[in-house]
Write a protein that holds these residues in place. Structure first.
Motif, PDB file in Angstrom:
ATOM      1  N   LEU A   4       0.828  -1.206   0.000  1.00 54.61           N
ATOM      2  CA  LEU A   4       0.000   0.000   0.000  1.00 54.61           C
ATOM      3  C   LEU A   4       0.864   1.258   0.000  1.00 54.61           C
ATOM      4  O   LEU A   4       0.588   2.222  -0.727  1.00 54.61           O
ATOM      5  N   GLU A   5       1.915   1.263   0.813  1.00 56.52           N
ATOM      6  CA  GLU A   5       2.817   2.411   0.858  1.00 56.52           C
ATOM      7  C   GLU A   5       3.521   2.604  -0.484  1.00 56.52           C
ATOM      8  O   GLU A   5       3.713   3.734  -0.951  1.00 56.52           O
ATOM      9  N   SER A   6       3.914   1.497  -1.108  1.00 53.28           N
ATOM     10  CA  SER A   6       4.591   1.565  -2.411  1.00 53.28           C
ATOM     11  C   SER A   6       3.691   2.183  -3.463  1.00 53.28           C
ATOM     12  O   SER A   6       4.104   3.057  -4.236  1.00 53.28           O
ATOM     13  N   LEU A   7       2.443   1.729  -3.507  1.00 52.53           N
ATOM     14  CA  LEU A   7       1.503   2.247  -4.498  1.00 52.53           C
ATOM     15  C   LEU A   7       1.234   3.731  -4.268  1.00 52.53           C
ATOM     16  O   LEU A   7       1.120   4.514  -5.225  1.00 52.53           O
ATOM     17  N   GLU A   8       1.154   4.134  -3.001  1.00 51.26           N
ATOM     18  CA  GLU A   8       0.898   5.542  -2.692  1.00 51.26           C
ATOM     19  C   GLU A   8       2.071   6.421  -3.112  1.00 51.26           C
ATOM     20  O   GLU A   8       1.884   7.486  -3.718  1.00 51.26           O
ATOM     21  N   LEU A   9       3.308   5.997  -2.800  1.00 56.22           N
ATOM     22  CA  LEU A   9       4.481   6.783  -3.181  1.00 56.22           C
ATOM     23  C   LEU A   9       4.608   6.883  -4.698  1.00 56.22           C
ATOM     24  O   LEU A   9       4.884   7.955  -5.247  1.00 56.22           O
ATOM     25  N   LYS A  23      -2.864  10.394  -4.295  1.00 55.59           N
ATOM     26  CA  LYS A  23      -2.567   9.305  -3.373  1.00 55.59           C
ATOM     27  C   LYS A  23      -2.796   7.938  -3.992  1.00 55.59           C
ATOM     28  O   LYS A  23      -2.216   6.935  -3.567  1.00 55.59           O
ATOM     29  N   ILE A  24      -3.673   7.877  -5.009  1.00 56.84           N
ATOM     30  CA  ILE A  24      -4.000   6.616  -5.684  1.00 56.84           C
ATOM     31  C   ILE A  24      -3.864   6.807  -7.182  1.00 56.84           C
ATOM     32  O   ILE A  24      -3.893   7.944  -7.673  1.00 56.84           O
ATOM     33  N   PRO A  25      -3.701   5.725  -7.945  1.00 54.76           N
ATOM     34  CA  PRO A  25      -3.611   5.855  -9.410  1.00 54.76           C
ATOM     35  C   PRO A  25      -4.884   6.452  -9.989  1.00 54.76           C
ATOM     36  O   PRO A  25      -5.978   6.242  -9.461  1.00 54.76           O
ATOM     37  N   GLY A  83       9.216  -2.313  -2.945  1.00 56.56           N
ATOM     38  CA  GLY A  83       9.224  -1.494  -1.746  1.00 56.56           C
ATOM     39  C   GLY A  83      10.390  -0.531  -1.626  1.00 56.56           C
ATOM     40  O   GLY A  83      10.549   0.138  -0.605  1.00 56.56           O
ATOM     41  N   ASN A  84      11.226  -0.419  -2.664  1.00 58.03           N
ATOM     42  CA  ASN A  84      12.376   0.478  -2.616  1.00 58.03           C
ATOM     43  C   ASN A  84      11.931   1.897  -2.960  1.00 58.03           C
ATOM     44  O   ASN A  84      11.515   2.164  -4.086  1.00 58.03           O
ATOM     45  N   LEU A  99      10.698   3.614  -6.682  1.00 54.56           N
ATOM     46  CA  LEU A  99       9.321   4.089  -6.847  1.00 54.56           C
ATOM     47  C   LEU A  99       9.296   5.554  -7.269  1.00 54.56           C
ATOM     48  O   LEU A  99       8.516   5.950  -8.141  1.00 54.56           O
ATOM     49  N   LYS A 100      10.150   6.349  -6.654  1.00 56.58           N
ATOM     50  CA  LYS A 100      10.205   7.779  -6.975  1.00 56.58           C
ATOM     51  C   LYS A 100      10.716   8.002  -8.399  1.00 56.58           C
ATOM     52  O   LYS A 100      10.118   8.763  -9.172  1.00 56.58           O
TER      53      LYS A 100
END
Length: 348
Positions: A135-140, A149-151, A168-169, A173-174
């Motif tokens: 969830l954190e990965s998708l948000e970032l 916050k979401i796609p 999760g890196n 992600l950024k």
């Protein structure tokens, strides 16, 4: 692990708290500059702690002594980023105890740093950064790709796939999210961007896909910092052939040539490997891909015969028995050539 957010977190804490101290200093990329610029690092640290005062030091030992003196007298907040060795720490800060109202944060890729403080009167607390969950990965990823916050609608599936690829890196992600930023809400632009996202994911998931140079550069630093050539070769062997294998089996195979028993411990300590509960060697996907790229010199090939046999069976199941020998011979060569094109290659 490189890209997990150590420096980002340290910078955030530094900016929020530096005003509460008499002096402060943030010294970055110490591991990169230490071998060729120790005096320069000491001068930067002293200049920051003494309010910009010009510093003259003629030797490393003199610099260490002056830093120790400052630490005894002032309430300071220091961040030392990317420490790879205990000697780097003692050279910059000395070994004398300093008042407890001063605070020092160091970032490092090493896990066993408790041993560094055994002979020093410093209290040390270790905070191990965990990678982001799904969830954190998708948000970032969404913040950098969609500014939300979401796609956005229509990108849910590809965004989840890309987030899963990053494992999760935060850096990955950024970087990947920013590189695929959706700038327009026009339907034609949206459809075009969907194709670009799909193409990028297919590229990343293929053996031909290359890591973004920013991600590769950060991960490469961990590899280059390994002290022994045998440890670097061990990492390459594991990345290409032994991820998911029992650690005892890998030690048995690679001990004589690459000293795997001690080498695996070093790789674990440097956050390049982990061991699962059932004693399997595990490596983050991005690290594994970084380690699988290299020069044109091939040291080994791995061929998954299960895929060859599966394709052979599916091809000949409806062919008369009397033709099997000839077809088998032809198909073995064909399947072998196809498989060789998909082999995992270990480079020097």
């Amino acid at each position: 692990m490189g890209g997990s957010g150590k420096t980002t977190l340290a910078q955030c804490i530094y900016n929020l708290n530096k005003q509460d101290f008499e002096s402060n200093s943030f010294v970055d990329e110490i591991g990169k500059h230490y071998k060729h610029g120790v005096l320069g690092l000491q001068k930067q640290l002293l200049r920051d702690l003494l309010g910009g005062k010009k510093i003259r030091i003629s030797s490393i030992s003199e610099g260490t002594h002056k830093i120790e003196e400052v630490l005894q007298k002032k309430k300071v907040f220091i961040v030392l980023e990317d420490i790879d060795d205990k000697d780097e720490l003692s050279t910059l800060l000395g070994t004398k105890a300093f008042p407890t109202h001063s605070k020092i944060i160091i970032t490092t890729r090493l896990l066993n740093i408790h041993a560094w403080f055994g002979s020093i009167s410093w209290r040390c607390q270790v905070h191990k950064l965990e990678l982001l969950n799904d969830l954190e990965s998708l948000e970032l990823l969404s913040w950098h790709a969609f500014r939300s916050k979401i796609p956005i609608e229509g990108f849910e599936e590809v965004a989840v796939q890309l987030a899963q690829y990053c494992g999760g890196n935060p850096l990955a992600l950024k970087v990947l999210g920013s590189s695929l930023f959706v700038r327009d809400e026009d339907p034609r632009t949206i459809n075009s961007m969907k194709k670009i996202w799909t193409s990028r994911i297919n590229s990343l998931n293929s053996m031909k896909g290359d890591l973004d140079y920013k991600i590769r550069g950060v991960l490469q630093k961990s590899f280059e910092s390994l002290p022994l050539v045998s440890q670097k070769e061990l990492l390459l062997h594991i990345a290409c052939f032994f991820v998911g294998e029992d650690v005892s089996f890998v030690e048995l195979i690679l001990e004589d040539e690459l000293y795997a028993i001690s080498g695996i411990l070093t790789l674990i300590n440097r956050c390049l490997l982990t061991i699962s509960k059932d004693r399997k060697l595990m490596m983050h996907q991005l690290l594994q891909e970084m380690a699988r790229k290299g020069s044109d010199t091939i040291e080994g090939l791995a061929l998954d015969m299960r895929k060859v046999e599966q394709r052979m069976r599916s091809k000949i199941k409806c062919v008369p028995h009397k033709l099997w020998p000839a077809i088998l011979m032809k198909w073995e060569m064909s399947a072998l050539m196809v498989a060789i094109k998909q082999v995992v290659i270990l480079f020097l």
